[in-house]
Design an enzyme around this catalytic site. Structure first.
Site, PDB file in Angstrom:
ATOM      1  N   LEU A 126      26.046  36.587  17.438  1.00 31.49           N
ATOM      2  CA  LEU A 126      26.159  35.163  17.738  1.00 31.49           C
ATOM      3  C   LEU A 126      25.408  34.888  19.023  1.00 31.49           C
ATOM      4  CD1 LEU A 126      29.398  33.006  17.911  1.00 31.49           C
ATOM      5  CD2 LEU A 126      28.119  33.452  20.017  1.00 31.49           C
ATOM      6  N   ASP A 155      14.698  23.746  20.552  1.00 27.78           N
ATOM      7  CA  ASP A 155      16.068  23.430  20.985  1.00 27.78           C
ATOM      8  C   ASP A 155      16.269  21.933  21.224  1.00 27.78           C
ATOM      9  OD1 ASP A 155      16.079  26.215  21.063  1.00 27.78           O
ATOM     10  OD2 ASP A 155      15.894  26.299  23.240  1.00 27.78           O
ATOM     11  N   ASP A 175      23.386  31.018  20.804  1.00 25.81           N
ATOM     12  CA  ASP A 175      23.555  29.658  21.322  1.00 25.81           C
ATOM     13  C   ASP A 175      24.545  28.795  20.546  1.00 25.81           C
ATOM     14  OD1 ASP A 175      21.361  30.712  22.581  1.00 25.81           O
ATOM     15  OD2 ASP A 175      19.986  29.115  22.020  1.00 25.81           O
ATOM     16  N   TYR A 202      16.418  27.834  14.345  1.00 27.03           N
ATOM     17  CA  TYR A 202      16.723  27.978  15.764  1.00 27.03           C
ATOM     18  C   TYR A 202      17.581  26.809  16.256  1.00 27.03           C
ATOM     19  CZ  TYR A 202      13.813  32.114  16.734  1.00 27.03           C
ATOM     20  OH  TYR A 202      13.299  33.397  16.789  1.00 27.03           O
TER      21      TYR A 202
END
Length: 481
Positions: A41, A162, A43, A102
């Site tokens: 795991l 992100d 972000d 992502y």
């Protein structure tokens, strides 16, 4: 959903079932933190409260305890305390995300949850392409990908990822973590009216933009939000050199406080401050909940830093999330406090009034355990120093003369050396410490400073002892969790 996505989800679910028993037998498995069911795991993603339910997605590699082609795992909760694992939200099964779904964020629009994330693509030679992608759900559990909504603008390398999305004055805005062509980190702003067509507005902060000089080669996981009348930008810069007691982890996570002018696309801000003084904290993300609170989760890990040495690898899992924290901005300082709901974890309470510590280690019945919340309150200004020894593995130390608060742990790399992290604190008023099977989260002075770390003591050792020299009186409270 195409066949490749279905195939990957089936394989991931099979991995969970295959290793379920082995994972759950790990004595370092946490008791009240979010963890992966198997694998790695990292972000926190897509954190949102939708129709009264909190949704927290996470970067996940179910097939190994190392980084790879990421999925989005998914947890839900009504109270930020009790979490239910949901079906996989995203799998890397399309041309635009084949090497990883992502990090990204979530918004509510037209009554639906919409995920905006980075699709990572690499060719056979390892060359990277990057796309910002959209996925939609009408029930908060089943997601359909809508494809690419942002391609790479001019002026940046493929390290452009992100997305964090929010609404302001009727428009949608997206802040992206980026690397410009001169190989420096930037936070980049985009704008949209429909979440599908985006206008590139340019960088609002970054290396070689006032007040920064050189400040890292890449900025990851930016998050821009209004808090107590100011605008706060959280981000995780990579490539910052240590400065004394600052920036001692491989990568940092921190914030700047300023004022965002959406008309001129200018963000005037102050200096960078680390959010956490411990060993493992990265890529935090926030949401505004229905109570009007700004709530944060962070990753209880650091990328590329000793990840191969965690003993949980033997049980086929690694990393966790921090506890959820409520943010406030007081006198320009970002304050982090465990959310009020965590009091639900408390089972038994033990209180000791007017404790005067001595130079001989002292234990207090009821203040020990594998899962413990400890509250230490100074009844008068502390002088001298005191130390809390946790499971003979981690120590919390305050020196009033040096005005220094320290967290020390035995290294899980060589098991012999001691690692240290520090912060300056003019006065210690209180400490709130959350201990779990293999983690510690330390909040000093009601969240003025925070230390987060993994720890791997003897699983049978649940001791907590106290030592003091010249200190004042303390009030000690312990809660078994």
């Amino acid at each position: 959903m195409n066949d490749r996505n279905r195939e990957l989800i089936a394989l991931a679910n099979a991995e969970v079932e295959a290793y379920k028993s082995k994972v759950e037998q790990d004595p370092y498995r946490l008791t009240y933190h979010i963890m992966p069911p198997v694998g790695l795991l990292n972000d926190p993603n897509g954190f949102i409260q939708y129709r009264g339910t909190y949704h927290l997605f996470y970067q996940w590699n179910p097939f190994a305890t190392e980084h790879g082609a990421k999925f989005w795992g998914h947890y839900t909760s009504k109270d930020l305390v009790h979490w239910q694992h949901e079906k996989i939200a995203l799998a890397p099964g399309d041309w635009f995300d084949k090497n990883g779904c992502y990090s990204g964020s979530a918004v509510e629009h037209d009554g639906k949850i919409k995920l905006i994330y980075t699709g990572n693509v690499k060719d056979k030679d390892g060359n990277r392409e990057t796309y910002q992608c959209l996925a939609v759900s009408e029930n908060g559990v089943d997601f359909e990908k809508q494809g690419v909504v942002v391609e790479l603008p001019d002026g940046y390398t493929a390290h452009f990822r992100d997305p964090k999305v929010w609404q302001h004055n009727g428009s949608w805005y997206m802040v992206i973590g980026a690397q410009s062509k001169d190989l420096t980190g930037k936070a980049v702003l985009l704008r949209s009216t429909d979440l599908k067509t985006w206008e590139h507005l340019g960088p609002i902060a970054g290396a070689h933009m006032e007040p920064f000089a050189d400040f890292g080669y890449m900025w990851e996981c930016p998050d821009l939000f209004e808090l107590d009348g100011r605008d706060v930008l959280i981000f995780s810069p990579q490539g910052i050199e240590p400065e004394g007691i600052k920036y001692n982890n491989l990568y940092q996570a921190g914030y700047v406080v300023g004022d965002m002018d959406y008309e001129t696309v200018r963000y005037k801000h102050g200096s960078f401050v680390e959010m956490d003084r411990g060993f493992e904290f990265y890529a935090p993300q926030t949401t505004l909940d229905e109570k009007g609170r700004r709530i944060l989760f962070g990753w209880l890990g650091i990328p590329e830093e000793r990840e191969g040495d965690h003993p949980t690898l033997k049980h086929n899992w690694i990393h966790a999330m921090t506890l959820p924290r409520e943010l406030r901005l007081i006198d320009g300082k970002l304050i982090q406090k465990p959310v009020e709901e965590l009091k639900q974890l408390r089972k038994t309470e033990t209180v000791y009034e007017n404790v005067r510590l001595t130079e001989e280690p002292e234990a207090f019945a009821g203040i020990e355990g594998k899962a413990l919340e400890l509250f230490v309150e100074a009844k008068q200004r502390l002088s001298g120093s005191f130390t809390i020894n946790i499971r003979n593995h981690v120590t919390v130390h305050f020196n009033d003369e040096k005005q220094l608060l320290s967290l020390k742990r035995i290294s899980f790399v060589d098991h012999a050396s001691v690692e240290e992290r520090h912060c300056f604190l003019k006065e210690l008023k209180n400490l709130r410490v959350f201990l779990d099977a293999s983690s510690i989260e330390l909040f000093a002075n009601d969240g003025e400073e925070v230390f987060t770390a993994r720890m791997y003591p003897d699983p049978q050792d649940v001791s907590v002892t106290f030592v003091g020299k010249g200190t004042g009186f303390l009030r000690l409270t312990g809660y078994q969790l």
